[in-house]
Design a protein around this motif. Structure first.
Motif, PDB file in Angstrom:
ATOM      1  N   ASN A  41       0.839  -1.184   0.000  1.00 37.69           N
ATOM      2  CA  ASN A  41       0.000   0.000   0.000  1.00 37.69           C
ATOM      3  C   ASN A  41       0.883   1.247   0.000  1.00 37.69           C
ATOM      4  O   ASN A  41       2.028   1.197   0.455  1.00 37.69           O
ATOM      5  CB  ASN A  41      -0.878   0.029   1.260  1.00 37.69           C
ATOM      6  N   HIS A  60       0.985  -3.953   6.192  1.00 40.49           N
ATOM      7  CA  HIS A  60      -0.386  -3.983   6.695  1.00 40.49           C
ATOM      8  C   HIS A  60      -1.248  -5.106   6.123  1.00 40.49           C
ATOM      9  O   HIS A  60      -2.082  -5.664   6.837  1.00 40.49           O
ATOM     10  CB  HIS A  60      -1.064  -2.638   6.398  1.00 40.49           C
ATOM     11  N   ASP A  61      -1.090  -5.419   4.847  1.00 43.74           N
ATOM     12  CA  ASP A  61      -1.991  -6.383   4.188  1.00 43.74           C
ATOM     13  C   ASP A  61      -1.333  -7.743   3.996  1.00 43.74           C
ATOM     14  O   ASP A  61      -0.236  -7.834   3.422  1.00 43.74           O
ATOM     15  CB  ASP A  61      -2.401  -5.856   2.808  1.00 43.74           C
ATOM     16  N   LEU A  85      -5.428  -7.620   8.397  1.00 42.23           N
ATOM     17  CA  LEU A  85      -5.059  -6.205   8.430  1.00 42.23           C
ATOM     18  C   LEU A  85      -4.221  -6.004   9.678  1.00 42.23           C
ATOM     19  O   LEU A  85      -4.738  -6.042  10.802  1.00 42.23           O
ATOM     20  CB  LEU A  85      -6.305  -5.318   8.463  1.00 42.23           C
ATOM     21  N   THR A 124      -5.271  -8.523  -0.877  1.00 43.54           N
ATOM     22  CA  THR A 124      -5.521  -7.161  -1.368  1.00 43.54           C
ATOM     23  C   THR A 124      -6.559  -6.397  -0.549  1.00 43.54           C
ATOM     24  O   THR A 124      -6.702  -5.190  -0.714  1.00 43.54           O
ATOM     25  CB  THR A 124      -6.021  -7.192  -2.832  1.00 43.54           C
ATOM     26  N   TYR A 125      -7.293  -7.071   0.322  1.00 44.53           N
ATOM     27  CA  TYR A 125      -8.489  -6.473   0.923  1.00 44.53           C
ATOM     28  C   TYR A 125      -8.270  -5.574   2.138  1.00 44.53           C
ATOM     29  O   TYR A 125      -8.964  -4.571   2.317  1.00 44.53           O
ATOM     30  CB  TYR A 125      -9.447  -7.583   1.368  1.00 44.53           C
ATOM     31  N   GLY A 126      -7.377  -5.943   3.055  1.00 44.26           N
ATOM     32  CA  GLY A 126      -7.400  -5.418   4.411  1.00 44.26           C
ATOM     33  C   GLY A 126      -7.475  -3.917   4.565  1.00 44.26           C
ATOM     34  O   GLY A 126      -8.421  -3.386   5.154  1.00 44.26           O
ATOM     35  N   LYS A 352      -2.780  -3.395  -7.083  1.00 42.37           N
ATOM     36  CA  LYS A 352      -2.016  -3.631  -5.868  1.00 42.37           C
ATOM     37  C   LYS A 352      -0.919  -4.628  -6.180  1.00 42.37           C
ATOM     38  O   LYS A 352      -1.149  -5.625  -6.875  1.00 42.37           O
ATOM     39  CB  LYS A 352      -2.907  -4.173  -4.742  1.00 42.37           C
TER      40      LYS A 352
END
Length: 358
Positions: A41, A60-61, A85, A124-126, A352
């Protein structure tokens, strides 16, 4: 003893890969996961350049498999496949962060993924989910999707269109926000470059506007019949903030950004209430960053996350929340620094970067 490798902060603008670190035990309300994939990110370069915590794990992810649950964790168990996350560069727990092959995170920051979903997709979501839900539902106070007695999620029907502007719809937060707003029964208008138009329409946007057009704001205002009340600015630069302010209808409304606000624009319309969010408040702990980024503890954001992350888990399982487009890169932990630098230099747009860990 199982050991892990970690990419930690070394100095301003610098990461360092450290090997042979004992895998930490899960503390209360924490889980430890064997990581299957890591996603990057923009905050990963911003943190190391401006808010580095030497010795703390970055990132983070991630997505992976739960190998240990801490005291008080009942929703997850060993063997669960999850997306995570983590709060990278966490001064309160320097073990936490996604840039490792064995990650520690808060239990409410890990949620189950369907058997059919790969770790590459899940990683890819968090940050996108955390940021978008915090902005849309906690800050703008928009209505969430409705879960019926059978667990099926349906959009709340609106008597007339409730418009939401997502500026920067092709960003990783933007694509998630569009889908969440659609699931809430809201009418989404968004901005992007022409090359991303088809993607955003497929995710649920009703109307697309070219952010580079000098008439972008007035076109949105005309399309929404001067009734737009809500704007989420996923870019949060002075230009996008002004565009959002100009697009909001005459009666006023609410604006939320993802960075500190340009004050010379913030106070130009008294009828517009403006705020900005930082996903790190979802831990419920103080955000120990300098300047405008520092925040006191917000336990209400932690409580919010426990509810809305569980809802996001259901949205993913029911196919209502698709992952952001991704670019797979090889090299694992050793290659992360190159990808972070590509983000820093603006070489990555609309995707991402995801790194599978073999």
């Amino acid at each position: 003893m199982t050991v892990r490798s970690t990419l930690v902060g070394k100095d301003v603008g610098q990461y360092e890969l450290v090997h042979g670190v004992p895998v930490p035990e899960a503390g209360p309300d924490q889980v430890v996961c064997k990581v299957g994939a890591i996603a990057l990110n923009p905050t990963d370069w911003k943190m190391v350049d401006f808010s580095v915590v030497p010795g703390a794990v970055g990132g983070h992810d991630f997505a992976g498999e739960v190998i240990e649950v801490g005291e008080g964790v009942t929703r997850l168990k060993k063997g669960d496949r999850v997306l995570g996350l983590a709060i990278g560069f966490n001064a309160d727990d320097m073990r936490m962060g996604a840039f490792t092959d064995y990650a520690v995170t808060y239990a409410h920051g890990a949620w189950k993924i369907p058997d059919w979903m790969s770790y590459d997709e899940a990683a890819t979501y968090g940050v996108g989910i955390g940021t978008a839900t915090l902005a849309l539902y906690q800050t703008l106070a928009l209505p969430p999707p409705v879960v019926d007695d059978d667990g099926k999620i349906t959009a709340k029907k609106q008597k007339k269109p409730v418009y939401v502007l997502v500026a920067g719809g092709a960003t990783a937060t933007g694509t998630i926000a569009i889908q969440l707003a659609k699931a809430s029964g809201l009418t989404v208008v968004t901005t992007c470059s022409p090359q991303h138009k088809d993607l955003l329409l497929s995710l649920g946007a009703t109307a697309i506007f070219d952010y580079s057009s000098p008439n972008c704001a007035i076109e949105i205002r005309n399309y929404t019949d001067d009734s737009l009340q809500y704007a989420l600015d996923c870019v949060t630069e002075a230009g996008t903030m002004k565009m959002c302010y100009d697009a909001i209808g005459s009666a006023g409304g609410r604006y939320v950004g993802l960075e500190p606000l340009a004050t010379h624009i913030q106070y130009t319309r008294r009828a517009v209430r403006a705020d900005w969010v930082i996903g790190r408040t979802l831990s419920g702990l103080p955000v120990r960053l300098d300047g405008a980024y520092g925040r006191p503890a917000r336990p209400q954001d932690r409580e919010f996350a426990e509810v809305f992350f569980a809802l996001s888990e259901q949205l993913i399982a029911q196919g209502m929340l698709k992952p952001h487009p991704r670019e797979l890169r090889t090299g694992g932990l050793e290659a992360l620094v190159e990808g972070i630098d590509d983000l820093r230099k603006g070489k990555v747009r609309g995707k991402k970067l995801v790194y599978p860990l073999a």
